[in-house]
Design a protein around this motif. Structure first.
Motif, mmCIF file in Angstrom:
data_model
loop_
_atom_site.group_PDB
_atom_site.id
_atom_site.type_symbol
_atom_site.label_atom_id
_atom_site.label_comp_id
_atom_site.label_asym_id
_atom_site.label_seq_id
_atom_site.Cartn_x
_atom_site.Cartn_y
_atom_site.Cartn_z
ATOM 1 N N ALA A 29 4.672 5.181 -13.131
ATOM 2 C CA ALA A 29 4.983 5.502 -11.734
ATOM 3 C C ALA A 29 5.099 4.228 -10.908
ATOM 4 O O ALA A 29 6.044 4.058 -10.129
ATOM 5 C CB ALA A 29 3.898 6.414 -11.153
ATOM 6 N N VAL A 83 -1.055 8.496 -9.315
ATOM 7 C CA VAL A 83 0.270 8.399 -8.665
ATOM 8 C C VAL A 83 0.117 7.860 -7.236
ATOM 9 O O VAL A 83 0.909 7.013 -6.796
ATOM 10 C CB VAL A 83 0.973 9.781 -8.669
ATOM 11 N N GLY A 91 6.547 9.393 -5.104
ATOM 12 C CA GLY A 91 5.387 9.692 -5.945
ATOM 13 C C GLY A 91 4.980 11.143 -5.845
ATOM 14 O O GLY A 91 4.727 11.802 -6.855
ATOM 15 N N ILE A 140 8.656 10.049 -13.195
ATOM 16 C CA ILE A 140 7.250 10.364 -12.910
ATOM 17 C C ILE A 140 6.925 11.772 -13.421
ATOM 18 O O ILE A 140 5.901 11.990 -14.074
ATOM 19 C CB ILE A 140 6.964 10.253 -11.393
#
Lengths: 230, 407
Positions: B279, B380, B323, B27
């Motif tokens: 993500a 995200v 995240g 991510i």
């Protein structure tokens, strides 16, 4: 007689596939009195675990009724059953089944937290129970840092700490050596007497069975003996 | 209970730390790439827009009626004094310049070419658009006698002239006659505004008036404002005040640049969508495996009285941690990278020929906009929630309580 639990005409049939049908319980009728120390015994496959799961609301009966302290459990929603398990039933499993990422203390306090008790209440109660069970020195340890006997004591403490009406223990001594098993049973007996909590456990072990005040024997899903020891 | 939920979620991630670190890195790196591309591309676009505003259009330009369609000396802004007075008093205006423009022809001994003649006041242009900053060779002056010129670098290449060389500039004057003037090349500009670099011949205002035989009026008044947000308001007021003039914003004069800006917004949206996918897929994979591995653990929790909604919260929090940590790292390194290139610029001189073709600067200064981070955070966050829906469904369907009795 003041019954905590009434089991009426319970039948349970499993159908692993279309052709095969396995009858696990047949017309089981039982009354368990409040404060009882009850053993379910019988050979493997006799239906002990299935009966405990149905009593605890973990499994549905094919037919029949389970009444806990006057409340009919049969047909209740998953959320309602979950609340009954949280507030009224404690579980002790053969494989200990502690939550691996929580310490012994956090495991013991877990159900109390679900019940919404304050941290102070949780602290006081967990200290009281762990002192009784002699595990107050293990509180900071994770399950994988404890022996089998220690883990089972923590599991018992978790079940008792939330002050349930009923504790269901499925072969709690099966994975323990005889000395540890005897010690655990003595401890559960003491809790039964001190806290007045009703305990139903299943076992094969004659030494463990001998400690019960009420013995129920199952075979092929039927109750073949139901005796109270005076 | 929230503390306990968070603790279980965090401890579960730590227990599977290699997997968790990989997802966080995935991510973070994709966000870093997103921020880098957004900042640099926006920087390129804004520099092109800024070049056009500084060197030509300003934020708003005033032209005589019909001048844009037929740029003839008869279509000038004639009431210059009134315009002057209005703009000088308006506190939204940062600066403005007046230019005389006419198409003409420039010739050397070897080559001749059509050009755009700009009669300007260099001091005013420097104050207005910092035109001197675009000087690539020579000096920012028309010489002591005003007989010099400054031309675009592409035009200089085509004419094959250097600093100090002579060119002859000719144009039709206001009487319809062709007049010409020899000029010395004093400076060469590289504005990266293609229209100027290829065609512009800047001469002094007085020289232009003499060449074109025109005493009054200007072709263009270019205005730069303190705040871009006030452009539309001032344009309306000017249109109301000077209904006989054509008053255009920079984006009306350079629609391609405005399109570039809109395209960049679209590109940023697509890039955010890609980050969302990265993500979401990363978290989805980890959470699905994690849920399947922990069926027994969830079964125990359900058996002892945990509601499914509480288990769901644990999984959501785990996903959120992954995240959010990924976003934080990505934002940190992405923000730091953009800040570095905002201050020092990204030197792409090795591709300068290609950039020149498109009127872009070889050194791009990145832009850092809060919207990059807000959009990425939204992407995200959405990914963290959507990616656990299938694992939760799998968990619900797999009846975790049954897993308890499997030793």
């Amino acid at each position: 007689m003041d019954n905590l639990l009434e089991i009426k005409q319970i039948n349970k049939t499993f159908q692993p596939n279309k052709e095969v049908e396995v009858v696990a319980l047949r017309d089981v009728n039982l009354d368990i009195e409040r404060g009882g120390f009850v053993v379910l015994s019988g050979p493997s496959g006799s239906g002990k675990t299935t009966l405990l799961n149905i009593i605890g609301g973990l499994d549905d009966a094919t037919s029949g009724e389970v009444i806990l302290d006057g409340q009919l459990l049969t047909g209740l929603s998953e959320v309602a059953l979950s609340e009954i398990r949280r507030d009224h039933i404690g579980f002790v499993f053969q494989a200990y089944n502690l939550i691996p990422v929580l310490t012994a203390k956090e495991n013991i306090e877990y159900v109390m937290k679900l019940q919404g008790r304050s941290q102070q209440e949780c602290d006081e109660r967990s200290l009281e129970v762990t002192q009784k069970l002699g595990i107050d020195t293990l509180l900071g340890k994770l399950p994988n840092q404890l022996s089998g006997g220690q883990q089972q004591r923590v599991a018992v403490a978790r079940a008792v700490a939330a002050t349930p009406k009923l504790i269901l223990a499925d072969e709690p001594t099966a994975n323990l050596d005889s000395k540890t098993a005897a010690s655990l049973m003595d401890m559960m007996q003491r809790l039964n007497e001190d806290e007045g909590v009703t305990i139903i456990f299943s076992s094969h072990d004659p030494l463990v069975i001998g400690k019960a005040k009420h013995s129920i024997v199952l075979k092929d899903g039927k109750v073949i003996a139901n005796e109270r020891v005076c | 209970m929230f503390r306990l939920t968070s603790k279980i979620a965090w401890a579960s991630l730590v227990r599977r730390r290699t997997r968790s670190v990989l997802v966080v890195m995935m991510i973070a790196v994709s966000l870093w790439g997103l921020f880098f591309m957004e900042g640099i591309y926006d920087g390129m676009t804004e520099q092109m827009i800024n070049n056009a505003i500084r060197s030509d259009s300003g934020h708003i330009s005033l032209f005589g009626e019909g001048y844009r369609l037929d740029p003839d000396l008869s279509r000038q802004v004639v009431d210059v004094a009134v315009v002057d007075s209005f703009l000088a008093r308006d506190n939204r205006v940062l600066s403005y310049v007046k230019r005389l423009k006419q198409d003409g022809l420039v010739a050397t001994a070897h080559y001749s070419r059509g050009v755009a003649i700009f009669g300007v006041d260099l001091a005013a242009e420097e104050k207005h658009g910092r035109l001197k900053g675009y000087l690539s060779q020579g000096e920012f002056s028309f010489g002591k006698k005003g007989r010099g010129t400054i031309i675009g670098f592409k035009l200089a290449d085509k004419l094959q002239v250097r600093i100090g060389r002579k060119i002859v500039l000719s144009a039709q004057n206001s009487h319809g006659e062709v007049s010409a003037a020899p000029l010395k090349v004093m400076g060469i500009l590289k504005t990266n505004n293609m229209a100027l670099d290829e065609n512009a011949v800047f001469i002094g205002d007085k020289k232009a008036r003499k060449l074109l035989a025109i005493d009054e009026g200007v072709s263009q008044v270019a205005v730069i404002l303190h705040d871009e947000a006030q452009i539309a308001g001032l344009q309306e007021e000017l249109r109301h005040k000077f209904p006989h003039l054509e008053i255009l914003r920079w984006d009306e004069l350079y629609p391609a640049l405005m399109q570039s800006r809109v395209m960049m917004e679209g590109f940023n949206l697509v890039a955010s969508l890609l980050v969302f996918c990265v993500a979401a897929l990363g978290i989805f994979g980890v959470m699905l495996v994690s849920v399947l591995e922990r069926l027994r653990e969830f079964g125990i929790m359900l058996a002892i009285g945990t509601r499914f909604s509480q288990i769901r919260n644990i999984i959501f929090v785990e996903s959120f941690f992954l995240g959010f940590i990924g976003f934080s790292f990505g934002s940190l390194i992405g923000g730091a990278t953009l800040y570095f290139f905002k201050v020092n610029g990204l030197d792409l001189s090795m591709f300068s020929d290609a950039f020149d073709e498109f009127g872009m600067d070889a050194v791009t200064y990145a832009i850092v906009r809060p919207s990059y981070f807000v959009t990425a955070l939204a992407a995200v966050t959405l990914a963290t929630f959507l990616s656990v829906l299938i694992p939760l469904r799998v968990l619900k369907k797999s009846k975790p309580i049954e897993a308890i009795n499997k030793v």
